[in-house]
Motif scaffolding. Sequence first.
Motif, PDB file in Angstrom:
ATOM      1  N   HIS A 561       0.843  -1.180   0.000  1.00  0.00           N
ATOM      2  CA  HIS A 561       0.000   0.000   0.000  1.00  0.00           C
ATOM      3  C   HIS A 561       0.884   1.238   0.000  1.00  0.00           C
ATOM      4  CE1 HIS A 561       0.661  -0.762   4.372  1.00  0.00           C
ATOM      5  NE2 HIS A 561       0.873   0.548   4.382  1.00  0.00           N
ATOM      6  N   GLY A 562       0.285   2.369  -0.329  1.00  0.00           N
ATOM      7  CA  GLY A 562       1.037   3.611  -0.343  1.00  0.00           C
ATOM      8  C   GLY A 562       0.131   4.818  -0.237  1.00  0.00           C
ATOM      9  N   VAL A 563       0.688   5.906   0.236  1.00  0.00           N
ATOM     10  CA  VAL A 563      -0.027   7.165   0.331  1.00  0.00           C
ATOM     11  C   VAL A 563       0.906   8.272  -0.149  1.00  0.00           C
ATOM     12  CG1 VAL A 563       0.658   7.483   2.744  1.00  0.00           C
ATOM     13  CG2 VAL A 563      -1.340   8.686   1.853  1.00  0.00           C
ATOM     14  N   LYS A 564       0.347   9.243  -0.865  1.00  0.00           N
ATOM     15  CA  LYS A 564       1.158  10.300  -1.448  1.00  0.00           C
ATOM     16  C   LYS A 564       0.452  11.639  -1.302  1.00  0.00           C
ATOM     17  CE  LYS A 564       3.377  11.653  -5.834  1.00  0.00           C
ATOM     18  NZ  LYS A 564       3.614  11.249  -7.253  1.00  0.00           N
ATOM     19  N   LEU A 565       1.221  12.663  -0.940  1.00  0.00           N
ATOM     20  CA  LEU A 565       0.717  14.027  -0.835  1.00  0.00           C
ATOM     21  C   LEU A 565       1.562  14.920  -1.728  1.00  0.00           C
ATOM     22  CD1 LEU A 565      -1.162  16.108   0.530  1.00  0.00           C
ATOM     23  CD2 LEU A 565       0.603  16.382   2.296  1.00  0.00           C
ATOM     24  N   SER A 566       0.896  15.671  -2.625  1.00  0.00           N
ATOM     25  CA  SER A 566       1.593  16.529  -3.585  1.00  0.00           C
ATOM     26  C   SER A 566       1.090  17.963  -3.458  1.00  0.00           C
ATOM     27  CB  SER A 566       1.371  16.046  -5.020  1.00  0.00           C
ATOM     28  OG  SER A 566       1.762  14.704  -5.179  1.00  0.00           O
ATOM     29  N   TYR A 567       1.980  18.895  -3.810  1.00  0.00           N
ATOM     30  CA  TYR A 567       1.638  20.315  -3.755  1.00  0.00           C
ATOM     31  C   TYR A 567       2.227  21.025  -4.963  1.00  0.00           C
ATOM     32  CZ  TYR A 567       2.057  25.262  -2.538  1.00  0.00           C
ATOM     33  OH  TYR A 567       2.016  26.626  -2.579  1.00  0.00           O
ATOM     34  N   LYS A 568       1.435  21.878  -5.606  1.00  0.00           N
ATOM     35  CA  LYS A 568       1.900  22.742  -6.689  1.00  0.00           C
ATOM     36  C   LYS A 568       1.517  24.167  -6.354  1.00  0.00           C
ATOM     37  CE  LYS A 568       1.542  19.339 -10.426  1.00  0.00           C
ATOM     38  NZ  LYS A 568       0.918  19.020 -11.737  1.00  0.00           N
ATOM     39  N   SER A 569       2.496  25.054  -6.422  1.00  0.00           N
ATOM     40  CA  SER A 569       2.225  26.456  -6.117  1.00  0.00           C
ATOM     41  C   SER A 569       1.596  27.150  -7.325  1.00  0.00           C
ATOM     42  CB  SER A 569       3.517  27.155  -5.701  1.00  0.00           C
ATOM     43  OG  SER A 569       4.426  27.208  -6.787  1.00  0.00           O
ATOM     44  N   ASP A 570       1.270  28.416  -7.147  1.00  0.00           N
ATOM     45  CA  ASP A 570       0.663  29.229  -8.202  1.00  0.00           C
ATOM     46  C   ASP A 570       1.555  29.213  -9.447  1.00  0.00           C
ATOM     47  OD1 ASP A 570      -0.459  31.129  -9.822  1.00  0.00           O
ATOM     48  OD2 ASP A 570      -0.576  32.681  -8.285  1.00  0.00           O
ATOM     49  N   GLN A 571       1.013  28.677 -10.559  1.00  0.00           N
ATOM     50  CA  GLN A 571       1.794  28.518 -11.779  1.00  0.00           C
ATOM     51  C   GLN A 571       2.079  29.837 -12.488  1.00  0.00           C
ATOM     52  OE1 GLN A 571       2.694  25.025 -12.976  1.00  0.00           O
ATOM     53  NE2 GLN A 571       2.351  25.034 -10.768  1.00  0.00           N
ATOM     54  N   SER A 572       1.498  30.923 -12.007  1.00  0.00           N
ATOM     55  CA  SER A 572       1.709  32.206 -12.666  1.00  0.00           C
ATOM     56  C   SER A 572       2.891  32.988 -12.094  1.00  0.00           C
ATOM     57  CB  SER A 572       0.442  33.064 -12.555  1.00  0.00           C
ATOM     58  OG  SER A 572       0.202  33.426 -11.207  1.00  0.00           O
ATOM     59  N   GLN A 573       3.493  32.488 -11.022  1.00  0.00           N
ATOM     60  CA  GLN A 573       4.594  33.202 -10.391  1.00  0.00           C
ATOM     61  C   GLN A 573       5.924  32.884 -11.076  1.00  0.00           C
ATOM     62  OE1 GLN A 573       3.884  35.469  -7.930  1.00  0.00           O
ATOM     63  NE2 GLN A 573       1.788  34.902  -8.523  1.00  0.00           N
ATOM     64  N   ASP A 574       6.910  33.740 -10.844  1.00  0.00           N
ATOM     65  CA  ASP A 574       8.242  33.486 -11.402  1.00  0.00           C
ATOM     66  C   ASP A 574       8.856  32.215 -10.811  1.00  0.00           C
ATOM     67  OD1 ASP A 574       8.155  35.703 -13.021  1.00  0.00           O
ATOM     68  OD2 ASP A 574       9.127  37.011 -11.565  1.00  0.00           O
ATOM     69  N   LEU A 575       8.666  31.994  -9.526  1.00  0.00           N
ATOM     70  CA  LEU A 575       9.151  30.785  -8.866  1.00  0.00           C
ATOM     71  C   LEU A 575       7.969  29.854  -8.640  1.00  0.00           C
ATOM     72  CD1 LEU A 575      11.331  29.096  -7.446  1.00  0.00           C
ATOM     73  CD2 LEU A 575      10.794  30.351  -5.337  1.00  0.00           C
ATOM     74  N   ILE A 576       8.054  28.649  -9.206  1.00  0.00           N
ATOM     75  CA  ILE A 576       6.996  27.649  -9.085  1.00  0.00           C
ATOM     76  C   ILE A 576       7.559  26.441  -8.349  1.00  0.00           C
ATOM     77  CG2 ILE A 576       5.421  26.126 -10.323  1.00  0.00           C
ATOM     78  CD1 ILE A 576       5.437  28.116 -12.607  1.00  0.00           C
ATOM     79  N   LEU A 577       6.823  25.981  -7.348  1.00  0.00           N
ATOM     80  CA  LEU A 577       7.230  24.821  -6.576  1.00  0.00           C
ATOM     81  C   LEU A 577       6.294  23.655  -6.868  1.00  0.00           C
ATOM     82  CD1 LEU A 577       7.975  26.454  -3.104  1.00  0.00           C
ATOM     83  CD2 LEU A 577       9.589  25.919  -4.939  1.00  0.00           C
ATOM     84  N   ASP A 578       6.878  22.496  -7.100  1.00  0.00           N
ATOM     85  CA  ASP A 578       6.128  21.263  -7.320  1.00  0.00           C
ATOM     86  C   ASP A 578       6.829  20.194  -6.486  1.00  0.00           C
ATOM     87  OD1 ASP A 578       4.812  19.023  -8.171  1.00  0.00           O
ATOM     88  OD2 ASP A 578       4.940  19.468 -10.306  1.00  0.00           O
ATOM     89  N   MET A 579       6.160  19.707  -5.442  1.00  0.00           N
ATOM     90  CA  MET A 579       6.838  18.777  -4.530  1.00  0.00           C
ATOM     91  C   MET A 579       5.848  17.730  -4.026  1.00  0.00           C
ATOM     92  SD  MET A 579       7.265  21.354  -1.262  1.00  0.00           S
ATOM     93  CE  MET A 579       7.788  22.716  -2.292  1.00  0.00           C
ATOM     94  N   SER A 580       6.387  16.609  -3.586  1.00  0.00           N
ATOM     95  CA  SER A 580       5.539  15.547  -3.067  1.00  0.00           C
ATOM     96  C   SER A 580       6.330  14.665  -2.127  1.00  0.00           C
ATOM     97  CB  SER A 580       4.952  14.706  -4.208  1.00  0.00           C
ATOM     98  OG  SER A 580       5.968  13.964  -4.849  1.00  0.00           O
ATOM     99  N   VAL A 581       5.601  13.970  -1.265  1.00  0.00           N
ATOM    100  CA  VAL A 581       6.183  12.949  -0.394  1.00  0.00           C
ATOM    101  C   VAL A 581       5.235  11.762  -0.412  1.00  0.00           C
ATOM    102  CG1 VAL A 581       5.088  13.964   1.654  1.00  0.00           C
ATOM    103  CG2 VAL A 581       7.036  12.420   1.906  1.00  0.00           C
ATOM    104  N   ALA A 582       5.818  10.560  -0.504  1.00  0.00           N
ATOM    105  CA  ALA A 582       5.012   9.347  -0.554  1.00  0.00           C
ATOM    106  C   ALA A 582       5.677   8.283   0.305  1.00  0.00           C
ATOM    107  CB  ALA A 582       4.874   8.861  -1.996  1.00  0.00           C
ATOM    108  N   THR A 583       4.867   7.442   0.914  1.00  0.00           N
ATOM    109  CA  THR A 583       5.401   6.363   1.728  1.00  0.00           C
ATOM    110  C   THR A 583       4.420   5.203   1.709  1.00  0.00           C
ATOM    111  OG1 THR A 583       6.326   5.793   3.892  1.00  0.00           O
ATOM    112  CG2 THR A 583       4.349   7.170   3.890  1.00  0.00           C
ATOM    113  N   GLY A 584       4.925   4.031   2.091  1.00  0.00           N
ATOM    114  CA  GLY A 584       4.063   2.867   2.094  1.00  0.00           C
ATOM    115  C   GLY A 584       4.846   1.610   2.380  1.00  0.00           C
TER     116      GLY A 584
END
Length: 775
Positions: A561-584
Amino acid sequence: MKMSDVKQFSRLCMLLLMLLPVGLACAREGKFIPDGRLDEALWQQAGLFGQFFITQPLTLVEAKEKTTALFYTDEAGVYIGFINEQENLTRVGRLTLYDEDISDDFNEVIIDFNGKGIRAYGFKVSRENAAQDSIWSRETQESTDWNGEWFHASYSGEHSWQSEIFIPWTSLSMDVSPKDTREIKVYFSRWQQSLTRRLAFPAIDSSQTRFLDNFAAIEVSTEDYSSLDIFPYVSMNRDLLAHQSDAELGADFFWRPSPDKQLALSLNPDFGQVESDEIVVNFSAIETYLEEKRPFFLENHAMFDVRGPENLILVNTRRVGGQAFGQENGATDIDVAARYTQFGDMFEYGILAASEDDSRNIRGRDFLSARISYLHDNYNLGLLYNLTKTPQVARKAQVWGLDFAYEINNKLQLSGVYFHSDISANGLTEDVRDNGWSFTADYQAYDFWSQHLTLYRYGRDLDINDFGFVERVNIAQIAYDSVYEWPKGYRAWGISDFILEFAMDYSENEQDDDLPMSAESTFVINTHDNEEWEFELEYREEGIDDLITFGFNPARIPASHGVKLSYKSDQSQDLILDMSVATGKSGLKGRWTTYEFEPSYRLNEYVALELELTYSKRDSWLISLYEEDEEDEIEDEPEDEGGEEEDGANVLHDYRQEELSLAFNLSARFGEKHELRLKVEGVGIKAYGLDQFAAAPDGDLNPLGQAPDDFFESEFFAQIRYRYQISPLSEIYLVYGRGGESEFARPGPSFSHLIEDAVNHPGEENIFIKARFHF
């Protein structure tokens, strides 16, 4: 770089400079050249479409911000214009290189020139005048591989921005209308990056089951035309390690005697060394699929594009010119390739053929694919035949395929494919035959709720991979998927909309082994601050893995089994963050964890940076290190006789594993014609031996009481690519690439040491230069 390399490079540069005037002459005269301002007289006669609706999120309410689309045709082609009301403060301008996905405000028009919902052409233009084109098929499937000749421009004012598109008739294929007019269908949309919002007319979205069918109908004048497009190219590859140079000359010819017919011929097709494949470290029995990049095989290929579950592709053109039997490297020269297509009111025909070069004591293969489709108002039928001959081993592979799509009503669509393979070769006492089929029902209960049911069976001896691709055979599966979108959200919580998806499948093989049943649920939340949060949960029950030993004894694997949480910041900004953590939990003994961090930064409108960093750790990584020989591909299925080869394949190795992968991209654009891209990729793997197991015929894993040897390996690749656009579809590329890999048996190397060693021990280092002209 040695002096001899410099001399070789200088000679090629001189050749390209001599050819440059020819390339400049390739720019078409007499074409309408857009400037983005929509001030030409023709726009006074254009049809206006000004009622746009919000389709992402799928509220389907009329947009308050004004968007106007203009549409006009004459004997030269199709003209599309957009006027987008938008204040400067909410505009987004991000860098996009040639034919990449646009991450900016953009306009899009999709046109079905036959008006049947079978196939359509898509065109996008951003506020910064970046562009991308595509082919749409099977209602909701978009392929950006197609590249056509069309012209575009955008212009920004104080309170609005505009885009202008011109598409010559000679760039398009369609059936011939018996009348002076034809009914085509169109779709206009506008993407607002700062709001993560799409406005469209008509009020439909590609997330819905019926997309192409619901385009708006427009009556236009019918134009008859013919065209001849010639794409000669010259290229040189300098191998800096072997100190060898290879020069290539070739050409692609596209002749349309009428709008419904096209004959294409390619002499010595370019293999597409300009675009590099991603690094993939694959220890499984499932082949890695590689996308097609060569212009000839991308042009007008949609007719042959028959697909199904398990990434089934009946015509995979990457096989042509790919790795041949008995060959160590991954490419084979192609002598000639040809394709003929014809579109009609009720029938479509197509033939694709290619022949590889005989060289290096290896006889090249021959490929043939023939296709015919019958088109009706609410259903279509297609018949496909593939033939591949491999003289090196006297192998003859034939595949027959029958596919259909049937629209029962506005909510329910059925589709499927049946196909049969027949293989004969040296070493086979008799032909190997088998078949496969798939059936899919797509049900759109409401605009915001869609459901998909798929059943399929691929026989144990099915083999389409001489000219096609499928991830696995010997499987029967039933799969269900449901997607629900709530577009209204919860304003009090700052939620603009959310999407809930649930999927599950059950499968077994022809030995009646129950393969692990799996279920997956995904919950996506979009906020009013244009952030995206995604929560994913998956479960796979205990069951048989019949591929882990490459087709020998199966292995019973515990539930995971596994669980994952992802986040994407506002795509209109100069700096965009796309990150996630998953475990299982996975493997035999423990847990796994994965961290992903993918920031991107826009320095200005000319330069952008991207970083991709992934780290994963597994307490139990169960793999087989058995290496299948080439000859195994033409031998009978291995028998359970306990031979040395089978015993080796049935031994599974369990490791504690760590993996680090990184990628860095720098993209730069100078003006409209100059592009520069730096691409660096690296991956390192550390595997510490835990135990070894023997897979028994019933799937039980018997410990052998001995830990396997540790191993440590890495791969690295870097590419610098410069592109100069002479004119639409005419360009010059200069590419430097370096790649290597490294292996260690001793413990203790850090990831930096692993990847550094791959950098210092290159397996390939090349300078590649190519000029491709269009006239």
